[in-house]
Scaffold this motif. Structure first.
Motif, mmCIF file in Angstrom:
data_model
loop_
_atom_site.group_PDB
_atom_site.id
_atom_site.type_symbol
_atom_site.label_atom_id
_atom_site.label_comp_id
_atom_site.label_asym_id
_atom_site.label_seq_id
_atom_site.Cartn_x
_atom_site.Cartn_y
_atom_site.Cartn_z
ATOM 1 N N VAL A 37 0.861 -1.024 -0.065
ATOM 2 C CA VAL A 37 -0.370 -0.058 -0.028
ATOM 3 C C VAL A 37 0.934 0.586 0.206
ATOM 4 O O VAL A 37 1.133 2.388 -0.670
ATOM 5 C CB VAL A 37 -0.907 0.208 1.049
ATOM 6 C CG1 VAL A 37 -1.736 1.006 1.057
ATOM 7 C CG2 VAL A 37 -1.806 -0.480 1.362
ATOM 8 N N MET A 38 1.880 1.002 0.531
ATOM 9 C CA MET A 38 3.102 2.762 0.698
ATOM 10 C C MET A 38 3.503 2.595 -0.406
ATOM 11 O O MET A 38 4.183 3.651 -1.120
ATOM 12 C CB MET A 38 3.234 2.592 2.829
ATOM 13 C CG MET A 38 3.491 2.489 3.967
ATOM 14 S SD MET A 38 2.578 3.881 3.800
ATOM 15 C CE MET A 38 0.935 3.591 3.668
ATOM 16 N N GLN A 39 4.395 1.534 -0.905
ATOM 17 C CA GLN A 39 4.962 1.757 -2.010
ATOM 18 C C GLN A 39 3.830 1.729 -3.370
ATOM 19 O O GLN A 39 4.284 2.568 -3.697
ATOM 20 C CB GLN A 39 5.254 0.042 -2.582
ATOM 21 C CG GLN A 39 6.530 -0.494 -0.885
ATOM 22 C CD GLN A 39 6.875 -1.866 -1.286
ATOM 23 O OE1 GLN A 39 7.001 -2.178 -2.837
ATOM 24 N NE2 GLN A 39 7.396 -2.530 0.120
ATOM 25 N N ASP A 40 3.374 1.731 -3.220
ATOM 26 C CA ASP A 40 2.155 2.187 -5.001
ATOM 27 C C ASP A 40 1.752 3.550 -4.209
ATOM 28 O O ASP A 40 1.393 4.315 -5.393
ATOM 29 C CB ASP A 40 0.494 1.588 -4.064
ATOM 30 C CG ASP A 40 0.746 0.397 -4.820
ATOM 31 O OD1 ASP A 40 1.517 -0.397 -5.423
ATOM 32 O OD2 ASP A 40 -0.012 -1.071 -4.527
ATOM 33 N N ILE A 41 2.175 3.694 -2.694
ATOM 34 C CA ILE A 41 1.688 5.232 -3.416
ATOM 35 C C ILE A 41 2.420 6.041 -3.094
ATOM 36 O O ILE A 41 2.487 7.198 -3.835
ATOM 37 C CB ILE A 41 0.948 6.127 -1.146
ATOM 38 C CG1 ILE A 41 -0.593 5.662 -1.116
ATOM 39 C CG2 ILE A 41 1.356 7.362 -1.070
ATOM 40 C CD1 ILE A 41 -0.401 5.642 0.427
ATOM 41 N N CYS A 42 3.248 5.379 -3.170
ATOM 42 C CA CYS A 42 5.349 6.437 -3.598
ATOM 43 C C CYS A 42 4.994 6.955 -5.185
ATOM 44 O O CYS A 42 5.724 7.358 -6.016
ATOM 45 C CB CYS A 42 6.415 5.422 -3.188
ATOM 46 S SG CYS A 42 6.512 6.081 -1.352
ATOM 47 N N ASP A 43 4.269 4.948 -6.124
ATOM 48 C CA ASP A 43 4.277 4.964 -7.136
ATOM 49 C C ASP A 43 3.515 5.963 -8.015
ATOM 50 O O ASP A 43 3.889 6.945 -8.897
ATOM 51 C CB ASP A 43 4.272 3.677 -7.931
ATOM 52 C CG ASP A 43 5.480 3.078 -7.243
ATOM 53 O OD1 ASP A 43 6.239 3.045 -7.031
ATOM 54 O OD2 ASP A 43 4.643 1.790 -7.808
ATOM 55 N N TRP A 44 2.367 6.572 -6.941
ATOM 56 C CA TRP A 44 1.794 7.284 -7.825
ATOM 57 C C TRP A 44 1.605 8.593 -7.157
ATOM 58 O O TRP A 44 1.694 9.158 -8.656
ATOM 59 C CB TRP A 44 0.503 7.465 -6.707
ATOM 60 C CG TRP A 44 -0.396 8.241 -6.682
ATOM 61 C CD1 TRP A 44 -1.789 8.650 -7.864
ATOM 62 C CD2 TRP A 44 -1.431 9.031 -5.899
ATOM 63 N NE1 TRP A 44 -2.040 9.520 -7.101
ATOM 64 C CE2 TRP A 44 -1.708 10.053 -6.033
ATOM 65 C CE3 TRP A 44 -0.528 9.487 -4.647
ATOM 66 C CZ2 TRP A 44 -2.391 11.471 -5.462
ATOM 67 C CZ3 TRP A 44 -1.400 10.219 -3.124
ATOM 68 C CH2 TRP A 44 -2.147 11.280 -3.778
#
Length: 232
Positions: free
Chosen positions: A42-49
């Protein structure tokens, strides 16, 4: 997207961070502050976003002093209990130091413009508030931060813009505390607040029990506008 090492400010060691880079640099930096589940997908996806939106985004491993590399989900009771265990043992003051170290790390990258903000969720939402009161971050965003009422004594130290996303039915932040925050910060010149009526804690956590796509989209749009206004 890569893992980086960040040196702690107290000299006790170094910790990992998940770093996502935008296509075009130099770019403003964002410190993404984890929930109680660690630097998970979830946190990694936010960084990618955020990288896709033009930011250099890094999520540091704040539980490294307890156990490095924690990556839990919100899908099982066992993981929830593990996550609460980490939160209860977590030193928030050391956590803020590590977040400042992460902000410094980003500022020192030649891919960063020198402007750095933060975005935090849940536990990270509390820490984003503390970033606003205790660090030199240029702008900070708190999603359903918990226990903010106990930190209101620090509000006079907020010198840079702070955006609060508050869930009206937050099960981890009693109504009395939420109302106190809204009342006492209503006239603060650096604070903007939005209340999401009918929404529970973690309404923006995709795949979570209380995920509300419409509310999440609204909050995220407001966040991007806020970041553009204050970090460009």
């Amino acid at each position: 997207m890569t893992d980086v090492k960040i040196t702690s400010k107290d000299g006790s060691g170094s910790f990992a961070g998940y770093l996502a880079k935008p296509k075009s640099t130099p770019a403003p930096g964002i410190v993404v502050i984890q929930e109680i589940f660690g630097v998970n997908k979830v946190m990694q996806d936010i960084c990618d976003w955020l990288a896709g939106e033009g930011y250099l985004a890094c999520c540091p491993d704040l539980f490294w002093r307890l156990e490095p590399g924690v990556q839990l989900t919100d899908q099982t009771e066992e993981e929830w209990q593990q996550a609460f265990g980490y939160m209860q043992r977590f030193d928030v003051d050391k956590g803020v130091e590590d977040l400042q170290a992460t902000a410094d790390f980003l500022r020192n990258q030649n891919t960063c413009t020198g402007k750095v903000g933060s975005i935090g969720y849940c536990l990270g939402g509390k820490l984003a508030f503390m970033m606003a009161t205790r660090t030199d971050a240029d702008a900070n965003v708190s999603y359903y931060g918990v226990g903010l009422d106990a930190l209101l004594g620090e509000a006079g130290s907020i010198k840079n813009p702070l955006l609060l996303h508050i869930a009206s039915e937050d099960e981890f932040f009693p109504a009395e505390g939420r109302e106190k925050v809204q009342t006492e910060l209503a006239d603060h010149p650096q604070v903007t607040m939005h209340v999401y009526e009918g929404n529970n804690h973690a309404f923006a956590r995709e795949g979570g029990k209380h995920y509300d796509p419409e509310a999440a989209e609204t909050a995220n749009s407001r966040t991007l506008a806020f970041l553009k206004s204050n970090l460009s």
